[in-house]
Design a protein around this motif. Structure first.
Motif, PDB file in Angstrom:
ATOM      1  N   UNK A  93       0.823  -1.206   0.000  1.00 47.34           N
ATOM      2  CA  UNK A  93       0.000   0.000   0.000  1.00 47.34           C
ATOM      3  C   UNK A  93       0.861   1.262   0.000  1.00 47.34           C
ATOM      4  N   UNK A  94       1.926   1.263   0.793  1.00 48.10           N
ATOM      5  CA  UNK A  94       2.763   2.458   0.908  1.00 48.10           C
ATOM      6  C   UNK A  94       3.520   2.751  -0.372  1.00 48.10           C
ATOM      7  N   UNK A  95       3.952   1.700  -1.078  1.00 46.49           N
ATOM      8  CA  UNK A  95       4.790   1.886  -2.266  1.00 46.49           C
ATOM      9  C   UNK A  95       3.993   1.851  -3.563  1.00 46.49           C
ATOM     10  N   UNK A  96       2.695   1.552  -3.476  1.00 49.38           N
ATOM     11  CA  UNK A  96       1.919   1.338  -4.691  1.00 49.38           C
ATOM     12  C   UNK A  96       1.321   2.575  -5.311  1.00 49.38           C
ATOM     13  N   UNK A 149      -1.304   4.270  -4.727  1.00 43.96           N
ATOM     14  CA  UNK A 149      -2.749   4.076  -4.925  1.00 43.96           C
ATOM     15  C   UNK A 149      -3.085   3.163  -6.105  1.00 43.96           C
ATOM     16  N   UNK A 150      -2.143   2.323  -6.482  1.00 41.31           N
ATOM     17  CA  UNK A 150      -2.425   1.355  -7.541  1.00 41.31           C
ATOM     18  C   UNK A 150      -3.296   0.209  -7.052  1.00 41.31           C
ATOM     19  N   UNK A 151      -3.300  -0.026  -5.740  1.00 42.79           N
ATOM     20  CA  UNK A 151      -4.065  -1.119  -5.159  1.00 42.79           C
ATOM     21  C   UNK A 151      -4.960  -0.597  -4.043  1.00 42.79           C
ATOM     22  N   UNK A 152      -6.169  -1.140  -3.973  1.00 45.30           N
ATOM     23  CA  UNK A 152      -7.017  -0.895  -2.808  1.00 45.30           C
ATOM     24  C   UNK A 152      -6.627  -1.877  -1.705  1.00 45.30           C
ATOM     25  N   UNK A 185     -16.029  -0.188  10.667  1.00 48.91           N
ATOM     26  CA  UNK A 185     -16.678   0.492   9.540  1.00 48.91           C
ATOM     27  C   UNK A 185     -16.081   0.018   8.222  1.00 48.91           C
ATOM     28  N   UNK A 186     -14.785  -0.268   8.212  1.00 51.55           N
ATOM     29  CA  UNK A 186     -14.116  -0.831   7.034  1.00 51.55           C
ATOM     30  C   UNK A 186     -13.118  -1.870   7.537  1.00 51.55           C
ATOM     31  N   UNK A 187     -13.600  -3.060   7.878  1.00 51.11           N
ATOM     32  CA  UNK A 187     -12.711  -4.054   8.488  1.00 51.11           C
ATOM     33  C   UNK A 187     -11.594  -4.522   7.564  1.00 51.11           C
ATOM     34  N   UNK A 188     -11.829  -4.523   6.257  1.00 54.71           N
ATOM     35  CA  UNK A 188     -10.779  -4.948   5.326  1.00 54.71           C
ATOM     36  C   UNK A 188      -9.606  -3.984   5.390  1.00 54.71           C
ATOM     37  N   UNK A 189      -9.883  -2.692   5.280  1.00 53.27           N
ATOM     38  CA  UNK A 189      -8.818  -1.695   5.349  1.00 53.27           C
ATOM     39  C   UNK A 189      -8.145  -1.718   6.714  1.00 53.27           C
ATOM     40  N   UNK A 190      -8.928  -1.959   7.764  1.00 52.10           N
ATOM     41  CA  UNK A 190      -8.360  -2.008   9.105  1.00 52.10           C
ATOM     42  C   UNK A 190      -7.371  -3.154   9.248  1.00 52.10           C
ATOM     43  N   UNK A 191      -7.750  -4.344   8.778  1.00 55.88           N
ATOM     44  CA  UNK A 191      -6.849  -5.501   8.856  1.00 55.88           C
ATOM     45  C   UNK A 191      -5.579  -5.253   8.056  1.00 55.88           C
ATOM     46  N   UNK A 192      -5.722  -4.750   6.841  1.00 57.36           N
ATOM     47  CA  UNK A 192      -4.571  -4.598   5.949  1.00 57.36           C
ATOM     48  C   UNK A 192      -3.635  -3.495   6.422  1.00 57.36           C
ATOM     49  N   UNK A 193      -4.173  -2.393   6.876  1.00 56.00           N
ATOM     50  CA  UNK A 193      -3.317  -1.250   7.193  1.00 56.00           C
ATOM     51  C   UNK A 193      -2.859  -1.199   8.644  1.00 56.00           C
TER      52      UNK A 193
END
Length: 412
Positions: free
Chosen positions: A305-308, A310-313, A360-368
Protein backbone atom coordinates in the motif's frame (compact mmCIF):
# COMPACT_ATOMS: atom_id res chain seq x y z
CA UNK A 1 -14.29 -34.28 13.07
CA UNK A 2 -16.48 -31.17 12.98
CA UNK A 3 -15.68 -27.67 14.16
CA UNK A 4 -17.83 -24.54 14.18
CA UNK A 5 -16.26 -21.08 14.19
CA UNK A 6 -19.27 -19.17 15.48
CA UNK A 7 -20.43 -15.58 15.23
CA UNK A 8 -17.43 -13.84 13.73
CA UNK A 9 -17.14 -11.02 11.24
CA UNK A 10 -16.10 -13.11 8.25
CA UNK A 11 -14.01 -11.66 5.42
CA UNK A 12 -13.74 -13.83 2.31
CA UNK A 13 -11.48 -13.13 -0.67
CA UNK A 14 -12.89 -14.83 -3.77
CA UNK A 15 -14.21 -14.16 -6.26
CA UNK A 16 -14.40 -10.72 -4.66
CA UNK A 17 -13.63 -9.53 -1.16
CA UNK A 18 -16.83 -9.64 0.91
CA UNK A 19 -17.60 -8.93 4.56
CA UNK A 20 -20.24 -10.95 6.42
CA UNK A 21 -21.05 -9.88 10.00
CA UNK A 22 -22.21 -12.41 12.61
CA UNK A 23 -21.37 -15.39 10.43
CA UNK A 24 -20.42 -19.00 11.20
CA UNK A 25 -17.92 -21.26 9.43
CA UNK A 26 -18.56 -25.00 9.66
CA UNK A 27 -15.59 -27.32 9.16
CA UNK A 28 -15.90 -31.04 8.46
CA UNK A 29 -12.91 -33.37 8.01
CA UNK A 30 -10.57 -30.42 7.67
CA UNK A 31 -12.52 -28.66 4.92
CA UNK A 32 -15.03 -25.83 4.85
CA UNK A 33 -18.53 -27.33 4.77
CA UNK A 34 -20.70 -24.22 5.13
CA UNK A 35 -20.51 -20.46 5.70
CA UNK A 36 -23.60 -18.67 6.97
CA UNK A 37 -25.56 -17.35 9.94
CA UNK A 38 -27.07 -19.59 12.59
CA UNK A 39 -25.47 -22.82 11.41
CA UNK A 40 -26.43 -25.83 13.52
CA UNK A 41 -23.79 -28.41 14.39
CA UNK A 42 -24.64 -29.93 17.75
CA UNK A 43 -21.73 -32.36 17.76
CA UNK A 44 -19.08 -29.84 16.62
CA UNK A 45 -16.28 -28.33 18.66
CA UNK A 46 -17.08 -24.62 18.91
CA UNK A 47 -14.67 -21.72 18.59
CA UNK A 48 -16.45 -18.57 19.78
CA UNK A 49 -15.54 -15.82 17.28
CA UNK A 50 -17.70 -13.11 18.87
CA UNK A 51 -15.77 -9.84 18.65
CA UNK A 52 -13.37 -11.49 16.20
CA UNK A 53 -12.52 -11.20 12.51
CA UNK A 54 -12.32 -14.48 10.59
CA UNK A 55 -10.51 -14.65 7.25
CA UNK A 56 -8.48 -17.05 5.08
CA UNK A 57 -4.92 -17.72 6.16
CA UNK A 58 -2.18 -15.77 4.41
CA UNK A 59 -0.07 -17.38 1.67
CA UNK A 60 3.63 -16.44 1.62
CA UNK A 61 4.86 -17.31 -1.86
CA UNK A 62 8.59 -16.79 -1.32
CA UNK A 63 10.62 -17.25 1.84
CA UNK A 64 14.07 -18.61 2.69
CA UNK A 65 12.95 -20.20 5.93
CA UNK A 66 16.42 -21.60 6.62
CA UNK A 67 17.73 -18.08 7.26
CA UNK A 68 15.70 -17.58 10.46
CA UNK A 69 18.82 -18.03 12.63
CA UNK A 70 20.39 -15.03 10.90
CA UNK A 71 17.55 -12.60 11.55
CA UNK A 72 18.48 -8.95 11.00
CA UNK A 73 22.10 -9.35 9.95
CA UNK A 74 21.53 -8.13 6.39
CA UNK A 75 19.52 -5.04 7.27
CA UNK A 76 22.22 -2.43 6.73
CA UNK A 77 23.44 -3.53 3.29
CA UNK A 78 22.44 -4.00 -0.33
CA UNK A 79 22.13 -7.21 -2.36
CA UNK A 80 25.90 -7.62 -2.61
CA UNK A 81 26.16 -7.28 1.16
CA UNK A 82 23.47 -9.96 1.52
CA UNK A 83 25.41 -12.39 -0.67
CA UNK A 84 28.65 -11.71 1.19
CA UNK A 85 27.42 -11.66 4.76
CA UNK A 86 24.44 -14.01 4.67
CA UNK A 87 24.98 -16.47 1.84
CA UNK A 88 28.79 -16.73 1.88
CA UNK A 89 30.00 -15.92 5.39
CA UNK A 90 27.16 -17.61 7.28
CA UNK A 91 25.23 -19.79 4.82
CA UNK A 92 28.24 -21.93 4.02
CA UNK A 93 28.59 -22.80 7.72
CA UNK A 94 25.14 -24.35 8.03
CA UNK A 95 24.75 -27.88 9.33
CA UNK A 96 21.62 -29.99 9.09
CA UNK A 97 20.73 -29.14 12.69
CA UNK A 98 20.90 -25.43 11.86
CA UNK A 99 18.46 -25.94 8.99
CA UNK A 100 16.16 -27.86 11.34
CA UNK A 101 16.23 -25.12 13.99
CA UNK A 102 15.67 -22.30 11.51
CA UNK A 103 12.93 -24.06 9.60
CA UNK A 104 10.99 -24.95 12.71
CA UNK A 105 11.08 -21.49 14.29
CA UNK A 106 10.60 -19.81 10.91
CA UNK A 107 7.51 -21.90 10.19
CA UNK A 108 6.18 -21.28 13.68
CA UNK A 109 6.70 -17.56 13.12
CA UNK A 110 4.59 -17.92 10.00
CA UNK A 111 1.66 -19.60 11.72
CA UNK A 112 1.93 -17.28 14.72
CA UNK A 113 1.30 -14.35 12.36
CA UNK A 114 -1.48 -16.00 10.35
CA UNK A 115 0.53 -17.40 7.43
CA UNK A 116 -0.94 -20.85 6.83
CA UNK A 117 0.95 -21.64 3.60
CA UNK A 118 4.59 -20.88 2.84
CA UNK A 119 6.72 -21.48 -0.23
CA UNK A 120 10.06 -22.39 1.33
CA UNK A 121 12.84 -21.69 -1.19
CA UNK A 122 15.53 -23.87 0.36
CA UNK A 123 18.82 -23.10 -1.40
CA UNK A 124 21.05 -24.36 1.41
CA UNK A 125 21.17 -27.99 0.33
CA UNK A 126 24.49 -29.48 1.42
CA UNK A 127 23.07 -33.01 1.34
CA UNK A 128 19.80 -34.89 1.54
CA UNK A 129 20.24 -34.67 5.32
CA UNK A 130 19.66 -30.90 5.00
CA UNK A 131 16.47 -31.47 3.02
CA UNK A 132 15.25 -34.05 5.51
CA UNK A 133 15.83 -31.59 8.36
CA UNK A 134 13.97 -28.81 6.56
CA UNK A 135 10.97 -30.94 5.59
CA UNK A 136 10.69 -32.56 9.02
CA UNK A 137 10.67 -29.12 10.67
CA UNK A 138 7.97 -27.83 8.34
CA UNK A 139 5.89 -30.89 9.11
CA UNK A 140 6.33 -30.46 12.88
CA UNK A 141 5.17 -26.85 12.72
CA UNK A 142 1.79 -27.78 11.26
CA UNK A 143 2.07 -25.32 8.36
CA UNK A 144 1.13 -26.04 4.75
CA UNK A 145 4.24 -25.72 2.58
CA UNK A 146 5.57 -25.90 -0.95
CA UNK A 147 9.17 -26.96 -0.41
CA UNK A 148 11.46 -25.53 -3.09
CA UNK A 149 14.49 -27.81 -3.39
CA UNK A 150 17.50 -26.24 -5.05
CA UNK A 151 21.22 -25.40 -4.98
CA UNK A 152 22.94 -22.36 -3.53
CA UNK A 153 23.58 -19.53 -6.01
CA UNK A 154 27.18 -19.64 -4.80
CA UNK A 155 27.51 -23.05 -6.46
CA UNK A 156 25.80 -22.10 -9.70
CA UNK A 157 24.71 -25.63 -10.55
CA UNK A 158 21.61 -27.51 -11.56
CA UNK A 159 19.07 -28.99 -9.16
CA UNK A 160 20.28 -32.37 -7.88
CA UNK A 161 17.97 -34.91 -9.51
CA UNK A 162 18.64 -37.68 -7.01
CA UNK A 163 18.20 -35.34 -4.07
CA UNK A 164 14.92 -34.05 -5.47
CA UNK A 165 13.60 -37.57 -5.94
CA UNK A 166 14.62 -38.35 -2.37
CA UNK A 167 12.58 -35.38 -1.12
CA UNK A 168 9.58 -36.45 -3.18
CA UNK A 169 9.68 -39.81 -1.43
CA UNK A 170 9.47 -38.14 1.98
CA UNK A 171 6.67 -35.61 1.62
CA UNK A 172 2.92 -36.01 1.69
CA UNK A 173 -0.25 -34.26 2.78
CA UNK A 174 0.36 -30.63 3.69
CA UNK A 175 3.84 -30.50 2.07
CA UNK A 176 4.42 -30.54 -1.66
CA UNK A 177 7.57 -29.90 -3.71
CA UNK A 178 8.78 -27.41 -6.33
CA UNK A 179 11.99 -27.23 -8.34
CA UNK A 180 13.91 -24.22 -6.98
CA UNK A 181 16.04 -23.45 -10.01
CA UNK A 182 18.73 -20.77 -9.95
CA UNK A 183 17.36 -19.67 -13.31
CA UNK A 184 18.96 -17.73 -16.16
CA UNK A 185 20.06 -14.85 -13.90
CA UNK A 186 22.32 -17.02 -11.73
CA UNK A 187 23.30 -20.19 -13.60
CA UNK A 188 24.65 -21.28 -17.02
CA UNK A 189 21.75 -21.90 -19.34
CA UNK A 190 22.43 -25.62 -19.76
CA UNK A 191 21.65 -25.99 -16.05
CA UNK A 192 18.46 -24.00 -16.48
CA UNK A 193 17.33 -26.30 -19.28
CA UNK A 194 18.16 -29.33 -17.13
CA UNK A 195 16.06 -27.94 -14.25
CA UNK A 196 13.03 -27.22 -16.42
CA UNK A 197 13.31 -30.66 -18.05
CA UNK A 198 13.49 -32.33 -14.64
CA UNK A 199 10.45 -30.39 -13.43
CA UNK A 200 8.46 -31.41 -16.50
CA UNK A 201 9.49 -35.05 -16.10
CA UNK A 202 8.34 -35.12 -12.47
CA UNK A 203 5.27 -32.91 -12.96
CA UNK A 204 6.54 -30.25 -10.55
CA UNK A 205 6.28 -26.45 -10.65
CA UNK A 206 9.35 -24.24 -10.93
CA UNK A 207 10.22 -21.29 -8.71
CA UNK A 208 13.16 -19.04 -9.56
CA UNK A 209 14.66 -15.62 -8.88
CA UNK A 210 14.62 -13.36 -11.92
CA UNK A 211 16.33 -10.10 -12.71
CA UNK A 212 17.98 -8.43 -15.67
CA UNK A 213 21.78 -8.28 -15.81
CA UNK A 214 24.46 -7.32 -18.30
CA UNK A 215 24.99 -11.00 -19.08
CA UNK A 216 21.28 -11.81 -19.32
CA UNK A 217 19.36 -8.59 -20.03
CA UNK A 218 16.19 -10.42 -21.16
CA UNK A 219 15.98 -13.69 -19.17
CA UNK A 220 12.30 -14.35 -19.96
CA UNK A 221 12.93 -14.00 -23.70
CA UNK A 222 15.80 -16.45 -23.33
CA UNK A 223 13.47 -18.94 -21.67
CA UNK A 224 10.93 -18.43 -24.47
CA UNK A 225 13.56 -19.06 -27.16
CA UNK A 226 14.35 -22.37 -25.49
CA UNK A 227 10.67 -23.32 -25.28
CA UNK A 228 10.71 -23.19 -21.48
CA UNK A 229 7.91 -20.74 -20.70
CA UNK A 230 5.17 -22.53 -18.78
CA UNK A 231 2.26 -21.46 -16.59
CA UNK A 232 3.35 -23.41 -13.51
CA UNK A 233 6.40 -21.19 -12.97
CA UNK A 234 6.70 -18.67 -10.17
CA UNK A 235 9.19 -15.89 -10.88
CA UNK A 236 10.49 -13.90 -7.92
CA UNK A 237 11.23 -10.13 -7.83
CA UNK A 238 11.53 -9.07 -11.53
CA UNK A 239 12.04 -5.43 -10.43
CA UNK A 240 14.29 -4.35 -13.28
CA UNK A 241 12.69 -6.26 -16.15
CA UNK A 242 11.51 -4.21 -19.14
CA UNK A 243 7.83 -4.18 -20.13
CA UNK A 244 8.49 -6.64 -22.96
CA UNK A 245 9.61 -9.22 -20.41
CA UNK A 246 6.56 -8.67 -18.22
CA UNK A 247 4.32 -9.20 -21.23
CA UNK A 248 6.00 -12.54 -21.93
CA UNK A 249 5.33 -13.62 -18.36
CA UNK A 250 1.69 -12.59 -18.69
CA UNK A 251 1.28 -14.40 -22.00
CA UNK A 252 2.76 -17.58 -20.52
CA UNK A 253 0.25 -17.62 -17.66
CA UNK A 254 2.98 -17.63 -15.02
CA UNK A 255 2.99 -15.53 -11.83
CA UNK A 256 5.42 -13.33 -9.93
CA UNK A 257 6.09 -13.14 -6.20
CA UNK A 258 7.12 -9.70 -5.00
CA UNK A 259 8.82 -8.98 -1.67
CA UNK A 260 8.61 -5.19 -1.42
CA UNK A 261 10.33 -4.81 1.94
CA UNK A 262 13.41 -6.80 0.94
CA UNK A 263 13.49 -5.40 -2.60
CA UNK A 264 13.50 -1.87 -1.23
CA UNK A 265 16.01 -2.55 1.54
CA UNK A 266 18.47 -4.40 -0.72
CA UNK A 267 18.11 -1.80 -3.51
CA UNK A 268 16.89 -4.32 -6.06
CA UNK A 269 14.95 -1.80 -8.14
CA UNK A 270 11.73 0.16 -8.14
CA UNK A 271 8.56 -1.43 -6.73
CA UNK A 272 7.17 -3.69 -9.43
CA UNK A 273 3.74 -4.87 -8.24
CA UNK A 274 1.78 -2.14 -10.04
CA UNK A 275 3.73 -2.67 -13.29
CA UNK A 276 3.11 -6.40 -13.12
CA UNK A 277 -0.61 -5.96 -12.65
CA UNK A 278 -0.79 -3.43 -15.50
CA UNK A 279 0.93 -5.99 -17.73
CA UNK A 280 -1.62 -8.66 -16.80
CA UNK A 281 0.71 -10.73 -14.62
CA UNK A 282 -0.61 -12.56 -11.58
CA UNK A 283 1.00 -11.01 -8.49
CA UNK A 284 1.51 -12.55 -5.05
CA UNK A 285 3.42 -11.57 -1.92
CA UNK A 286 6.50 -13.02 -0.24
CA UNK A 287 8.51 -12.24 2.87
CA UNK A 288 11.79 -13.41 1.26
CA UNK A 289 14.25 -13.23 4.15
CA UNK A 290 14.11 -12.10 7.77
CA UNK A 291 17.77 -11.16 7.51
CA UNK A 292 16.55 -7.88 6.01
CA UNK A 293 12.82 -7.47 6.66
CA UNK A 294 9.92 -8.33 8.98
CA UNK A 295 8.63 -11.89 8.86
CA UNK A 296 4.89 -11.24 8.83
CA UNK A 297 2.37 -10.69 6.04
CA UNK A 298 0.79 -7.64 7.67
CA UNK A 299 4.06 -5.75 7.16
CA UNK A 300 4.26 -6.80 3.51
CA UNK A 301 0.66 -5.75 2.80
CA UNK A 302 1.38 -2.37 4.37
CA UNK A 303 4.51 -2.04 2.21
CA UNK A 304 2.48 -2.70 -0.95
CA UNK A 305 0.00 0.00 0.00
CA UNK A 306 2.76 2.46 0.91
CA UNK A 307 4.79 1.89 -2.27
CA UNK A 308 1.92 1.34 -4.69
CA UNK A 309 0.95 4.99 -5.20
CA UNK A 310 -2.75 4.08 -4.93
CA UNK A 311 -2.43 1.35 -7.54
CA UNK A 312 -4.06 -1.12 -5.16
CA UNK A 313 -7.02 -0.89 -2.81
CA UNK A 314 -6.84 -2.55 0.59
CA UNK A 315 -9.18 -5.29 -0.66
CA UNK A 316 -6.91 -5.99 -3.63
CA UNK A 317 -3.87 -6.22 -1.36
CA UNK A 318 -5.70 -8.70 0.86
CA UNK A 319 -6.33 -10.84 -2.22
CA UNK A 320 -2.61 -10.70 -3.10
CA UNK A 321 -1.85 -12.07 0.37
CA UNK A 322 -4.39 -14.90 0.17
CA UNK A 323 -6.12 -16.24 -2.93
CA UNK A 324 -3.62 -14.78 -5.42
CA UNK A 325 -0.82 -16.46 -3.50
CA UNK A 326 -2.63 -19.78 -3.65
CA UNK A 327 -3.08 -19.45 -7.40
CA UNK A 328 0.58 -18.55 -7.85
CA UNK A 329 1.55 -21.79 -6.10
CA UNK A 330 -0.94 -23.87 -8.06
CA UNK A 331 -3.00 -24.58 -4.95
CA UNK A 332 -6.67 -24.66 -5.90
CA UNK A 333 -8.21 -25.33 -2.49
CA UNK A 334 -6.70 -22.68 -0.21
CA UNK A 335 -6.71 -18.88 -0.11
CA UNK A 336 -10.45 -18.36 0.35
CA UNK A 337 -13.35 -19.69 2.41
CA UNK A 338 -15.06 -21.38 -0.52
CA UNK A 339 -17.07 -24.50 0.28
CA UNK A 340 -14.81 -27.54 -0.10
CA UNK A 341 -11.59 -25.62 0.46
CA UNK A 342 -9.09 -26.61 3.09
CA UNK A 343 -10.02 -25.00 6.41
CA UNK A 344 -6.95 -22.78 6.53
CA UNK A 345 -8.20 -19.73 8.39
CA UNK A 346 -7.23 -17.20 11.02
CA UNK A 347 -9.13 -15.42 13.77
CA UNK A 348 -8.15 -11.88 14.82
CA UNK A 349 -9.29 -10.02 17.94
CA UNK A 350 -11.09 -6.94 16.64
CA UNK A 351 -11.20 -5.56 20.18
CA UNK A 352 -7.41 -5.12 20.39
CA UNK A 353 -6.46 -1.48 20.76
CA UNK A 354 -4.93 -1.16 17.30
CA UNK A 355 -8.06 -2.60 15.62
CA UNK A 356 -10.75 -1.15 17.91
CA UNK A 357 -13.10 1.20 16.09
CA UNK A 358 -12.19 -0.28 12.71
CA UNK A 359 -15.31 -2.22 11.85
CA UNK A 360 -16.68 0.49 9.54
CA UNK A 361 -14.12 -0.83 7.03
CA UNK A 362 -12.71 -4.05 8.49
CA UNK A 363 -10.78 -4.95 5.33
CA UNK A 364 -8.82 -1.70 5.35
CA UNK A 365 -8.36 -2.01 9.10
CA UNK A 366 -6.85 -5.50 8.86
CA UNK A 367 -4.57 -4.60 5.95
CA UNK A 368 -3.32 -1.25 7.19
CA UNK A 369 -3.32 -1.69 10.98
CA UNK A 370 -3.10 -5.40 11.75
CA UNK A 371 -0.08 -7.17 13.21
CA UNK A 372 0.74 -10.72 14.36
CA UNK A 373 -0.23 -9.95 17.95
CA UNK A 374 -3.86 -9.66 16.84
CA UNK A 375 -3.89 -13.28 15.64
CA UNK A 376 -5.68 -15.36 18.25
CA UNK A 377 -6.36 -18.64 16.45
CA UNK A 378 -4.92 -20.29 13.34
CA UNK A 379 -6.27 -23.44 11.69
CA UNK A 380 -4.49 -25.42 8.97
CA UNK A 381 -6.72 -28.05 7.43
CA UNK A 382 -9.05 -27.57 10.39
CA UNK A 383 -6.31 -28.37 12.90
CA UNK A 384 -5.41 -25.64 15.41
CA UNK A 385 -1.75 -24.63 15.19
CA UNK A 386 -2.32 -21.51 17.29
CA UNK A 387 -5.05 -21.16 19.88
CA UNK A 388 -5.87 -18.51 22.46
CA UNK A 389 -2.85 -16.56 21.26
CA UNK A 390 -0.37 -19.42 21.75
CA UNK A 391 1.37 -21.68 19.22
CA UNK A 392 0.29 -25.24 20.04
CA UNK A 393 1.77 -27.46 17.33
CA UNK A 394 5.12 -28.10 19.06
CA UNK A 395 7.22 -27.10 22.05
CA UNK A 396 8.08 -23.47 21.48
CA UNK A 397 10.65 -23.20 24.33
CA UNK A 398 12.62 -26.17 22.96
CA UNK A 399 12.47 -24.77 19.44
CA UNK A 400 13.77 -21.40 20.61
CA UNK A 401 16.59 -23.00 22.58
CA UNK A 402 17.72 -24.93 19.50
CA UNK A 403 17.61 -21.76 17.40
CA UNK A 404 19.66 -19.82 19.98
CA UNK A 405 22.34 -22.52 19.89
CA UNK A 406 22.36 -22.43 16.10
CA UNK A 407 22.62 -18.64 15.93
CA UNK A 408 25.50 -18.67 18.41
CA UNK A 409 27.38 -21.21 16.30
CA UNK A 410 26.71 -19.53 12.94
CA UNK A 411 27.70 -16.05 14.12
CA UNK A 412 30.70 -16.97 16.28
Amino acid sequence: MRMLVRGGLVIDTAPEVVVRPDTDVLIEDGRIAAVGSGLVADDAEVIDATGRIVLPGFVDTHRHVWQTALRGIGTDGDLGYYFDRVMQARGTRYRAEDVAASNLVGALECVDGGITTVQDYSHVQGSTEFADAAVDALDRSGIRAVFGFGPSPLAGGAVDSDGLRHVLGRVSGRITVAVASLGPAYAPFEYVEADWTLAAELGLPVVTHIDSSELTPTPIAKLREAGLLRPDTLYVHCNNLPESELKLIADSGASVSVAPAVESRLEMGEPVAARLRAAGVGVSLGIDTVTSSPGDMFSVMQQVLALGHRSFTAAEVLQLATVAGARALGLTDVGSLAIGNQADLIVLRSTDLNLAGGLQDPVATVVTLGHPGNVETVLVGGTPVKRDGQVVSTSLPAALDALAESTAYLTA
